[in-house]
Design an enzyme around this catalytic site. Structure first.
Site, PDB file in Angstrom:
ATOM      1  N   LYS A   1     -85.709  25.889  48.566  1.00 47.47           N
ATOM      2  CA  LYS A   1     -84.931  24.977  49.398  1.00 47.47           C
ATOM      3  C   LYS A   1     -83.492  25.517  49.458  1.00 47.47           C
ATOM      4  CE  LYS A   1     -84.124  19.895  49.362  1.00 47.47           C
ATOM      5  NZ  LYS A   1     -84.371  18.666  48.577  1.00 47.47           N
TER       6      LYS A   1
ATOM      7  N   SER B   1     -86.337  15.115  51.513  1.00 41.74           N
ATOM      8  CA  SER B   1     -85.526  16.100  52.175  1.00 41.74           C
ATOM      9  C   SER B   1     -86.044  17.533  52.050  1.00 41.74           C
ATOM     10  CB  SER B   1     -84.104  16.034  51.597  1.00 41.74           C
ATOM     11  OG  SER B   1     -84.102  16.406  50.233  1.00 41.74           O
TER      12      SER B   1
ATOM     13  N   SER C   1     -87.523  13.312  47.289  1.00 40.10           N
ATOM     14  CA  SER C   1     -87.505  14.493  48.158  1.00 40.10           C
ATOM     15  C   SER C   1     -88.501  15.597  47.878  1.00 40.10           C
ATOM     16  CB  SER C   1     -86.109  15.092  48.185  1.00 40.10           C
ATOM     17  OG  SER C   1     -85.328  14.363  49.081  1.00 40.10           O
TER      18      SER C   1
END
Ligand code: GLN
Length: 484
Positions: A79, A154, A178
């Site tokens: 990420k 996310s 997330s």
């Protein structure tokens, strides 16, 4: 190389690279080709330009019998809120668009030390604020099962990348949901470890008393291996805790649920859950009981307060963590600013998106004198209450089960203009972060043609039991594969 090589178990891939049966460079190239072939999903923000070279180096050393590592040659995607050496680190925010980190996150170092190859950085909601990846300043990621749907957030880029077979595993962060939410929306496995089990040194801070780092993978077994490599004390992160002396890896191949004490969280199945999602979860709970688990209902009376509590405490911490982006030290600096005050004003105004601004305002509000007692302090009390309720539940149960979210993946755009509707997606997950517990999401079937994830929750440091239970459920349902 066909992309099905990428989807083989990680331990097998590493073994084949070590023996020379498989070239790390071919594996990495297959992933890069796959990223290119599926780029319309926008899971990835940037390719690591050093990835292939590193893979060749691994192959050269393997040829001389000098390469080793439990993740040898295994390609992964991080990420874009992990600081990494050879790429930008943007947190998907215009604020950090030009940013190159001067050092690398501990977990990336640990994975690389075992031979893993970081091939790319994944899209996310800017600064990890969101549940759909639509808050990315660089455009949303699309759900691999249906391009018109969100991948969850996310860590939506990380989950989509795994589902699209762009890598063997991906890294995410979970402050309130997330890792688990995108894992469930994209039909992959996501593990949110106990608070403090994995180092956050070099990970862009969101809510520092909540944030954890964890793996997204195709199977529980793969996720357990990656967790084992990452877990443990880090002298550079004072919040880390001792890991278990024993491995988190699933060494006992035949995990089963016989005698496992499973608590079904009553409040999360009470109302507001999509009937098809509810049916899928309940069917899975029935099969757990049929397979010998001791299943009964448990009530956590305060979980209903979890979401409100989370959306007070997390913005408070965000408002403090985002104060470092001032247009002076690093990141975006407004070129037109003439004074120091203008530099702060304009840089923040231009660099932060609407959601970050909303959270900074909420956070400073709940921390301000006069409101601190009414909001922040009350929320801290609720947090303690919730932590106690989870603790009491774990005196009776090994794991708790719940849905991950009330629905499956929703249409892109549906909630983008409605922050409260977006926050509601997290209603079944944030309490776990408030309590610092561990949890995982694993796909158990489809509803409305889209993946449904089962959420399994364990006590603090309960990863070994949690992962075993996850593997057992996975053994019962098999894997979900998306055809793209
Ligand atoms: N969706 C939640 C939020 O927006 C969780 C985000 C996260 O875990 N990083 O706060």
């Amino acid at each position: 190389m066909k992309s099905d090589a990428i989807t083989r178990p990680i331990a097998e891939l590493a073994e084949d690279v070590r023996s020379g049966k498989l070239k790390a460079a071919e594996l990495v190239q297959a992933c890069l080709d796959r990223i290119e072939a599926t780029k319309q999903y926008h899971a990835v923000l940037e390719i690591n330009p050093q990835a292939l070279e590193r893979a060749h180096e691994i192959d050269r050393r393997a040829g001389q019998g000098r390469s080793d590592g439990r993740l040898l040659g295994v390609p992964f995607i991080a990420k874009d809120n992990f600081l990494t050496r050879h790429t930008h680190t943007t947190a998907a925010s215009a604020m950090l668009k030009p940013f190159r980190a001067p050092y690398q996150a501990t977990v990336i170092d640990k994975l690389e030390a075992e031979g893993a190859v970081m091939i790319a950085k994944a899209n996310l909601d800017a600064f990890a604020h969101g549940s759909s990846t639509e808050n990315s300043d660089f455009g949303p990621t699309k759900n691999p099962w249906d391009k018109t749907k969100v991948p969850g957030g996310s860590s939506g880029g990380s989950a989509a990348a795994v589902a699209l077979a762009q890598c063997s595993f991906a890294l995410g962060t979970d402050t309130g949901s997330s890792i688990r939410l995108p894992a469930s929306f994209c039909g992959v496995v996501g593990v949110k470890p106990t608070y403090g089990l994995v180092s956050r040194y070099g990970v862009i801070a969101m809510g520092s008393s909540f944030d954890v780092v964890g793996p997204l993978a195709r199977t529980v077994e793969d996720a357990a291996l990656v967790l084992d490599v990452m877990a443990g004390r880090d002298p550079l992160d004072a919040t880390t805790i001792e890991r278990d002396a024993q491995t988190y890896e699933l060494t006992d191949q035949k995990s089963n649920v016989k005698g496992l004490k499973v608590g079904v969280i009553k409040e999360y199945l009470a109302e507001g859950v999509d009937p098809e999602v509810k049916a899928a979860i309940e069917a899975q709970i029935d099969s757990l009981a049929a397979a010998g688990a001791k299943v009964s209902e448990v009530s956590l009376p305060s979980v209903g307060l979890g979401l409100a509590c989370y959306y007070i405490l997390v913005p408070a911490e965000i408002s403090s963590n985002l104060a470092r982006y001032d247009g002076v030290k690093y990141g975006h600096s407004a070129p037109a600013a003439k004074t120091l005050a203008e530099t702060y004003d304009l840089s923040r105004n231009q660099g932060f998106g609407a959601e970050a601004k909303r959270r900074i305002l909420t956070g400073t509000y709940v921390l301000s004198s006069g409101y601190y007692d009414a909001y922040y302090k009350q929320a801290q009390k609720v947090r303690t209450l919730l932590t106690r309720e989870f603790k009491a539940a774990f005196e009776r149960f090994d794991v708790l089960v719940a849905p991950n979210a009330p629905t499956v993946a929703f249409p892109l755009g549906q909630k983008a203009q409605d922050p409260l509707a977006m926050y509601l997606c997290d209603v079944m997950q944030v309490a776990v972060n408030l309590a610092g517990a561990c949890a995982l999401s694993l796909p158990i079937g489809l509803a409305h043609g889209l993946p449904v994830g089962l959420q399994l929750i364990g006590p603090q440091r309960g990863e070994r039991t949690l992962l075993k239970a996850g593997a057992a459920v996975e053994g019962m349902v098999g894997r979900l594969e998306v055809a793209v």
